[in-house]
Design an enzyme around this catalytic site. Structure first.
Site, mmCIF file in Angstrom:
data_model
loop_
_atom_site.group_PDB
_atom_site.id
_atom_site.type_symbol
_atom_site.label_atom_id
_atom_site.label_comp_id
_atom_site.label_asym_id
_atom_site.label_seq_id
_atom_site.Cartn_x
_atom_site.Cartn_y
_atom_site.Cartn_z
ATOM 1 C CG ASP A 158 -1.820 1.438 1.443
ATOM 2 O OD1 ASP A 158 -2.314 1.736 0.274
ATOM 3 O OD2 ASP A 158 -1.913 1.734 2.395
ATOM 4 C CG ASN A 159 1.827 5.640 -1.686
ATOM 5 O OD1 ASN A 159 2.881 5.613 -1.628
ATOM 6 N ND2 ASN A 159 0.969 6.451 -1.949
#
Length: 220
Positions: free
Chosen positions: A8-9
């Site tokens: 994820d970011n």
């Protein structure tokens, strides 16, 4: 054997979730509404409610909510003109994994925002596949973002490991059949991660799980 790690970011690699919450809190406060970090962490980051839903639940009229959210969105874009800090251990961990395992980014943010967040840190160059909101019809917690990453990598779910910071992301990876290590941040730490493969305090904790899974496979 784990052949790819999918990251994820926001709130995991970059400290954008804290920035976004702070801008939202201030915008709501100027309109006369108090927004609690725990409530935001559960409902927005965990249960995938939109800002407009949360505004309505706090009693904000729809017309006012529209103006407040637009103001917040403009402020966030302005903030992206400056570098968004990486979270602890991120660059060292991603760099240490590069060349050992394939890396992918699976985020709910639009591609232009992702590129602006990372334009000065060089991190995006490590990712073979980048899935953004522009690539999918159904965002997390739906499995489509991870299924799209699997499709582009040509891998089965059992060959991958996901890394997320929230229950919403965990649910997406789990629904796609991918084991997921969760690294909560201060906004998401109160969420329930019962479906997680493991929960770690720092991004660097992912390394021991990758090494353990690789060693386990090599012994078979």
């Amino acid at each position: 054997m784990i052949e790819a790690i999918l990251w994820d970011n926001d709130g995991l690699l970059v400290d954008s979730e804290a920035l976004f919450f702070d801008l939202t809190r201030k915008a709501f406060e100027r309109a006369g509404y108090l927004l609690d970090s725990m409530y935001w962490g559960v409902e927005y980051l965990g249960n995938a409610k939109h800002s407009s839903e949360i505004a309505r639940e706090l009693g904000m009229p729809s017309e006012l909510a529209g103006r407040v959210i637009e103001e917040r969105n403009e402020a966030f874009l302005q903030c992206l003109e400056n570098p968004v800090p990486l979270l602890p251990d991120v660059f060292q961990t991603i760099g240490g994994l590069s060349g050992r395992v394939r890396l992918g980014l699976v985020t709910g943010s639009p591609r232009d925002k992702v590129e602006r967040m990372h334009r000065d840190n060089g991190l995006l160059g490590y990712f073979e596949v980048i899935i953004t909101d522009d690539d999918i019809a159904f965002p997390k917690p739906h499995p489509e973002p991870y299924l799209k990453a699997l499709e582009r990598l040509g891998l089965e779910p059992g060959k991958c490991l996901a890394v997320e910071d929230s229950r919403r992301g965990l649910a997406s990876a789990h629904a796609a059949g991918i084991p997921c290590v969760v690294v909560p941040n201060y906004l998401t730490r109160i969420q329930n991660f019962d479906q997680a493969y493991a929960v770690e305090g720092r991004v660097s904790g992912v390394l021991k799980h990758y090494d353990a899974l690789s060693l386990k496979e090599s012994d078979l």
